[in-house]
Write an enzyme that holds these catalytic residues in place. Structure first.
Site, PDB file in Angstrom:
ATOM      1  N   ARG A  84      22.326  17.247  -2.567  1.00 64.61           N
ATOM      2  CA  ARG A  84      22.063  15.820  -2.792  1.00 64.61           C
ATOM      3  C   ARG A  84      22.434  15.441  -4.220  1.00 64.61           C
ATOM      4  O   ARG A  84      21.764  15.837  -5.159  1.00 64.61           O
ATOM      5  CB  ARG A  84      20.564  15.506  -2.555  1.00 64.61           C
ATOM      6  CG  ARG A  84      20.020  15.908  -1.194  1.00 64.61           C
ATOM      7  CD  ARG A  84      20.233  14.842  -0.147  1.00 64.61           C
ATOM      8  NE  ARG A  84      19.390  13.676  -0.291  1.00 64.61           N
ATOM      9  CZ  ARG A  84      18.262  13.483   0.408  1.00 64.61           C
ATOM     10  NH1 ARG A  84      17.819  14.395   1.244  1.00 64.61           N
ATOM     11  NH2 ARG A  84      17.588  12.359   0.251  1.00 64.61           N
TER      12      ARG A  84
ATOM     13  N   ARG B 251       1.390 -10.861   5.600  1.00 62.82           N
ATOM     14  CA  ARG B 251       2.856 -10.902   5.694  1.00 62.82           C
ATOM     15  C   ARG B 251       3.386 -10.324   6.998  1.00 62.82           C
ATOM     16  O   ARG B 251       4.580 -10.402   7.273  1.00 62.82           O
ATOM     17  CB  ARG B 251       3.466 -10.205   4.470  1.00 62.82           C
ATOM     18  CG  ARG B 251       3.124 -10.974   3.189  1.00 62.82           C
ATOM     19  CD  ARG B 251       3.778 -10.375   1.983  1.00 62.82           C
ATOM     20  NE  ARG B 251       5.228 -10.465   2.025  1.00 62.82           N
ATOM     21  CZ  ARG B 251       6.035  -9.933   1.116  1.00 62.82           C
ATOM     22  NH1 ARG B 251       5.527  -9.262   0.108  1.00 62.82           N
ATOM     23  NH2 ARG B 251       7.338 -10.068   1.217  1.00 62.82           N
TER      24      ARG B 251
ATOM     25  N   PRO C 114       0.835  -1.203   0.000  1.00 61.42           N
ATOM     26  CA  PRO C 114       0.000   0.000   0.000  1.00 61.42           C
ATOM     27  C   PRO C 114       0.869   1.252   0.000  1.00 61.42           C
ATOM     28  O   PRO C 114       1.801   1.359   0.790  1.00 61.42           O
ATOM     29  CB  PRO C 114      -0.798  -0.087   1.304  1.00 61.42           C
ATOM     30  CG  PRO C 114      -0.395  -1.332   1.979  1.00 61.42           C
ATOM     31  CD  PRO C 114       0.757  -1.929   1.258  1.00 61.42           C
ATOM     32  N   GLU C 115       0.590   2.153  -0.912  1.00 68.46           N
ATOM     33  CA  GLU C 115       1.301   3.427  -0.916  1.00 68.46           C
ATOM     34  C   GLU C 115       0.379   4.492  -0.325  1.00 68.46           C
ATOM     35  O   GLU C 115      -0.732   4.204   0.101  1.00 68.46           O
ATOM     36  CB  GLU C 115       1.741   3.749  -2.345  1.00 68.46           C
ATOM     37  CG  GLU C 115       2.769   2.729  -2.857  1.00 68.46           C
ATOM     38  CD  GLU C 115       3.660   3.261  -3.953  1.00 68.46           C
ATOM     39  OE1 GLU C 115       3.891   4.490  -3.993  1.00 68.46           O
ATOM     40  OE2 GLU C 115       4.126   2.468  -4.777  1.00 68.46           O
TER      41      GLU C 115
ATOM     42  N   HIS D 293      -5.376 -14.623   8.933  1.00 63.86           N
ATOM     43  CA  HIS D 293      -4.492 -13.455   8.989  1.00 63.86           C
ATOM     44  C   HIS D 293      -5.122 -12.236   9.653  1.00 63.86           C
ATOM     45  O   HIS D 293      -4.616 -11.123   9.515  1.00 63.86           O
ATOM     46  CB  HIS D 293      -4.016 -13.098   7.578  1.00 63.86           C
ATOM     47  CG  HIS D 293      -3.320 -14.232   6.898  1.00 63.86           C
ATOM     48  ND1 HIS D 293      -2.120 -14.754   7.344  1.00 63.86           N
ATOM     49  CD2 HIS D 293      -3.653 -14.975   5.817  1.00 63.86           C
ATOM     50  CE1 HIS D 293      -1.753 -15.756   6.564  1.00 63.86           C
ATOM     51  NE2 HIS D 293      -2.662 -15.911   5.628  1.00 63.86           N
TER      52      HIS D 293
END
Ligand SMILES: [Zn+2]
Length: 273
Positions: A154, A109, A2-3, A91
């Site tokens: 950077r 997971r 999931p983002e 789960h």
């Protein structure tokens, strides 16, 4: 995984069912997920009211009067609202009962997290897991000037700077690839070599692409389940992500795949300089 859009869609989905509700029971079926659950979590939130929900990066927040619950969906987690009597499956690790309904955390997971931040320990923004996060891409603090200023020292590739999350948070692999395509920036370009003008295009692209994904109901997790039990997975049509070898939708050139920091990047050599 999931983002940010999936987490925000999850928050929007559960919010009407949890805001203003009082916790009637907490069921933990394990000692923890990625990290141990707080030992006294049940005592902390039992009979307490969820005042509001929030999100910081990919942490979904449930605010109580005395502190906040931080929930992270990890690699494969989802939250759903369902009747409190629904039997748990393999789960289903955490149930927060709110009377006749509950919010259930499912995480095959087990990379997710449930943590507590007590008001007595200071401001939530100073929590160990939140304090190093960059600005929210959909907030007013996010701007081309910020991207420009924060990248002058950077020399890492812009794609990796975006994924690092310390300048701007929540721009994961899919959305970084798509945003860089839309802005016409090669993902390998050193961040400190990108002009303010090009960062203007990138900032707009990031905002638009994330907002679009949220409005479509999230995208990147194949087994994402919506808060109402429907699938929240939206098959988006990407321009470059996961399209190696396929023709660019703009110039018909071939989409390339490279690996940057062990993550896949996809880009068009013609459209992205
Ligand atoms: Zn192209």
């Amino acid at each position: 995984m999931p983002e940010l859009p999936e987490v925000e869609v999850t928050r929007l989905g559960v919010n009407p069912h949890v805001e203003g509700k009082t916790v009637t029971e907490l069921i933990l079926r394990r000692d923890g997920l990625r990290w141990p659950f707080p030992a006294n979590l049940r005592e902390l939130i039992l009979h307490q009211t969820i005042l509001s929900t929030g999100r910081r990066g990919k942490y979904l927040l449930l605010h109580f009067h005395h502190g906040s619950l931080l929930i992270h969906l990890g690699m494969s987690g989802n939250l759903r609202i369902m009747p409190s009597t629904t039997p748990p499956q393999k789960h289903d690790h955490v149930d927060i009962l709110l009377g006749e309904q509950m919010m259930r955390l499912t995480d095959p997971r087990r990379f997710g997290a449930v943590l507590w931040h007590d008001h007595a320990d200071g401001a939530l923004e100073e929590h160990l897991l939140l304090r190093h996060l960059g600005v929210e891409p959909l907030s007013d603090q996010f701007s081309p000037e910020l991207l420009f200023k924060q990248t002058r020292q950077r020399n890492a590739a812009i794609k990796q700077v975006l994924l690092a999350g310390d300048v701007v948070v929540g721009v994961g692999n899919i959305y970084a690839s798509e945003s860089l395509f839309r802005a016409g920036i090669n993902p390998k370009t050193a961040a400190n070599r990108i002009s303010l003008k090009r960062y203007q295009a990138l900032a707009i692209a990031i905002r638009e692409i994330l907002a679009q994904a949220i409005s479509r109901g999230g995208s990147s997790l194949k087994d994402f389940v919506g808060a109402d039990g429907k699938t929240g997975y939206f098959q988006q049509s990407y321009f470059v992500y996961d399209r190696a070898g396929e023709p660019c939708r703009v110039c018909q050139g071939t989409i390339r795949h490279i690996t940057q920091g062990q993550r896949s990047s996809f880009y068009c050599v013609n459209c992205q300089k």
